[in-house]
Design an enzyme around this catalytic site. Structure first.
Site, PDB file in Angstrom:
ATOM      1  N   HIS A   1     -11.153   9.304   6.838  1.00  0.00           N
ATOM      2  CA  HIS A   1     -10.958   7.907   6.974  1.00  0.00           C
ATOM      3  C   HIS A   1     -10.406   7.618   8.493  1.00  0.00           C
ATOM      4  CE1 HIS A   1     -10.021   3.938   5.976  1.00  0.00           C
ATOM      5  NE2 HIS A   1      -8.568   3.987   6.095  1.00  0.00           N
TER       6      HIS A   1
ATOM      7  N   ARG B   1      -0.935   8.609   9.169  1.00  0.00           N
ATOM      8  CA  ARG B   1      -0.643   7.208   9.496  1.00  0.00           C
ATOM      9  C   ARG B   1      -0.205   6.248   8.166  1.00  0.00           C
ATOM     10  NH1 ARG B   1      -4.361   2.633   8.999  1.00  0.00           N
ATOM     11  NH2 ARG B   1      -5.728   4.120   8.157  1.00  0.00           N
TER      12      ARG B   1
ATOM     13  N   ARG C   1      -0.335   8.318   1.739  1.00  0.00           N
ATOM     14  CA  ARG C   1      -1.708   8.554   1.502  1.00  0.00           C
ATOM     15  C   ARG C   1      -2.203  10.030   1.677  1.00  0.00           C
ATOM     16  NH1 ARG C   1      -5.372   4.829   5.096  1.00  0.00           N
ATOM     17  NH2 ARG C   1      -4.681   3.287   3.701  1.00  0.00           N
TER      18      ARG C   1
ATOM     19  N   HIS D   1      -8.950   9.315   3.369  1.00  0.00           N
ATOM     20  CA  HIS D   1      -8.355   8.044   2.480  1.00  0.00           C
ATOM     21  C   HIS D   1      -8.460   8.498   0.908  1.00  0.00           C
ATOM     22  CE1 HIS D   1      -8.277   4.292   0.185  1.00  0.00           C
ATOM     23  NE2 HIS D   1      -7.717   3.767   1.449  1.00  0.00           N
TER      24      HIS D   1
ATOM     25  N   GLU E   1       0.711  -1.328  -0.191  1.00  0.00           N
ATOM     26  CA  GLU E   1       0.135   0.074   0.005  1.00  0.00           C
ATOM     27  C   GLU E   1       0.960   1.333   0.013  1.00  0.00           C
ATOM     28  OE1 GLU E   1      -3.874  -0.224   2.395  1.00  0.00           O
ATOM     29  OE2 GLU E   1      -2.681  -1.807   3.343  1.00  0.00           O
TER      30      GLU E   1
HETATM   31  C1  SIN Z   1      -7.095   0.429   2.690  1.00  0.00           C
HETATM   32  O1  SIN Z   1      -7.092  -0.773   2.422  1.00  0.00           O
HETATM   33  O2  SIN Z   1      -6.760   1.406   1.823  1.00  0.00           O
HETATM   34  C2  SIN Z   1      -7.358   1.212   4.027  1.00  0.00           C
HETATM   35  C3  SIN Z   1      -6.167   0.501   4.898  1.00  0.00           C
HETATM   36  C4  SIN Z   1      -5.904   1.448   6.060  1.00  0.00           C
HETATM   37  O3  SIN Z   1      -6.511   2.411   6.279  1.00  0.00           O
HETATM   38  O4  SIN Z   1      -4.939   0.930   6.855  1.00  0.00           O
END
Ligand code: SIN
Length: 538
Positions: free
Chosen positions: A352, A387, A293, A245, A129
């Site tokens: 988020h 985060r 993010r 998010h 991610e």
């Molecule tokens: C996601 O799956 O993109 C969210 C995971 C997260 O917020 O840690």
């Protein structure tokens, strides 16, 4: 109305990953535990987590806990507590092993069906991610990791006959004349008051995404825990860092909980496009679509403003077997009439995750004796200003377990003592006013005038009252937390991580040496206090 009472050694507020982990471990240590939750047992944020659990188990060549620490510090934009980061991430593998021993089934690399979603044994499958330098995120059910974690913990709680009080809302901590916690005041679904007497109360009640009109969070995320902790004399920090998010499914203007499109979709090759079909993350950050993010969410917001559009697009057409690998996202897209196999997915950012919260040490202790916090409600220093993806389930597992040990070690004894409860009279603004003000002025791209205007708008709509039901308690919490977020965001005259100010677009390292802590003054109003902190490099 008469007040009923019950007694335990530890009352846990919330039944997500942090709460149930703490409760199960505390019960195993011989403590009498009572879990209380305002809705159904699985109604918190945990079950909505998609991507997975970020953890270094040791079987990914080239990856290491040190690399995970470095990625976390970088994502946190120099505001993490390096010691908390190192200690929490170091305990990750053992915490995941315990969760698996409790029955959680993670996806493994299954040679019969290809990498990613088998469960037939073998090495744990990994995804990647934003902000991660390695494929280190373990997952379950493809993109249903939180649902599996919640299922396993609820089943373990049921097997252990853990006492669970659903439909009971935590209202306030009850304390003795020294300010030490002696229990929890609750309201049941019918507005009947009760007191759960206990020398230790753990808040594991999640975040405050419902402060915004559009969020990935469930209805339960109304900031009750942070508000309760402030009223009990604890402090909160980093509240201004509300993580948006980048990719929530856009199916027209809508409010409330919106379906997430996990970052793992980008981790496995999908790219962001604007309305003209042009990639826009290349050149913004060396990791392009897989930047942390905050960077991606801000870039999407800028592109939407430039193009005058309500969304951008996530092109996942090149991914193999999308429906099998991402069944939750696929289902949400199909429900909205979108076929992600054939067309780019319309996406937009939404509120988020609360990177800040109740200030705790790395074992979940707050400054209020007997009050503990873990999970999204807490600020341990792991997340800093932003985060790192999938560090939250891990934090819940690790710190939840630590709280159980801390409560056992603290061995606080319940004294027969006169009790103090905060004034039942609190400021309450209508939720719609709070959500409109925060969405308009405290999202991605804030400025001093907008933040002050939002605070004035909430103030003007605020009345004083005694909440007598769930809606009232939640609205009071949202009112308090919104004013605290606005105060902290107005004070921090820089842009850093999730806190993006158009009138102060650069980072200012003056703010790196201080943290903004929120406490309540004598009138119950949130005030900002600055204190020096040790911060992580990035
Ligand atoms: C996601 O799956 O993109 C969210 C995971 C997260 O917020 O840690």
């Amino acid at each position: 109305m008469s007040t009923w009472e019950a007694e335990a050694d530890l009352v846990v507020v919330g039944s997500g990953v942090a709460g149930l982990t703490a409760a199960l471990d505390a019960a195993a240590l011989g403590l009498r535990v009572l879990v209380v939750t305002k809705d159904a047992v699985d109604s918190g944020s945990t079950r909505w987590a998609q991507g997975g659990v970020a953890v270094v188990v040791g079987d990914v060549p080239g990856d290491s806990v040190e690399a995970h620490v470095a990625d976390t510090l970088t994502a946190g934009a120099a505001l993490c507590d390096p010691a908390a980061v190192a200690s929490i991430l170091r305990d990750g593998p053992a915490a995941v092993a315990r969760l698996r021993a409790r029955g959680a089934v993670f996806d493994t690399e299954d040679p019969r069906v290809g990498p990613g979603i088998g469960t037939a044994g073998g090495r744990l499958a990994r995804t990647r991610e934003g902000g991660h330098s390695a494929f280190r995120v373990v997952h379950a059910g493809g993109d249903a990791t939180g649902a599996e974690v919640e299922r396993a913990l609820v089943a373990a709680a049921s097997d252990s006959r853990l006492p669970l009080l659903t439909g009971h809302l935590a209202v306030d901590a009850v304390r003795d004349e020294r300010g030490h916690v002696t229990g929890l005041a609750v309201l049941d679904d019918h507005g009947r008051p009760g007191v759960l007497r206990a020398p230790a109360v753990l808040l594991a009640s999640g975040g405050y995404g419902q402060m915004y009109a559009s969020t990935t969070n469930p209805e339960t995320s109304t900031g009750d825990g942070v508000a309760l902790a402030l009223r009990a004399g604890a402090t909160a920090a980093d509240l201004e860092f509300v993580q948006f998010h980048p990719t929530v499914l856009y199916d027209g203007p809508a409010t409330g909980r919106r379906p997430l499109v996990t970052e793992a979709v980008r981790g496995e090759g999908a790219v962001l496009l604007d309305r003209a079909g042009t990639r826009f993350m290349t050149g913004v950050h060396p990791l392009a679509d897989l930047a942390p993010r905050d960077v991606v969410a801000a870039a999407i917001t800028r592109r939407m403003l430039e193009a005058g559009t309500d969304c951008v697009y996530l092109d996942a057409r090149a991914l193999e077997d999308f429906a099998r690998r991402f069944p939750t996202v696929f289902g949400a897209c199909r429900e909205a009439g979108i076929d992600p196999v054939r067309e780019p997915i319309p996406v937009t950012p939404a509120a988020h995750y609360a990177c800040g919260g109740v200030v705790t040490d790395a074992n979940g202790r707050t400054v209020a004796p007997g009050l503990y916090a873990a999970g999204e409600v807490a600020r341990t220093g792991l997340h800093g200003a932003n985060r790192l993806a999938s560090n939250s389930l891990l934090e819940g597992l690790v710190v939840g377990a630590r709280v159980a040990r801390a409560v056992a070690a603290d061995r606080r004894v319940l004294r027969e003592a006169p009790t103090l409860a905060p004034s039942p009279v609190v400021p309450i603004a209508p939720r719609g006013v709070v959500q409109r003000a925060m969405t308009g002025a405290a999202g991605i791209g804030r400025d001093g005038a907008g933040l002050a205007g939002a605070s004035d708008a909430i103030e003007a709509a605020t009345g004083i009252g005694v909440p007598v039901d769930r809606a009232g308690v939640e609205d009071a919490a949202l009112t308090l937390i919104a004013q605290a977020v606005l105060a902290a965001a107005g004070t921090r005259t820089e842009s850093r991580g999730c806190h993006v100010r158009s009138d102060f677009p650069e980072r200012d390292d003056v703010w790196q040496r201080q943290s903004l802590e929120i406490a309540l003054d004598a009138t119950g109003r949130p005030v900002v206090q600055t204190s020096n902190v040790q911060v992580g490099a990035a």
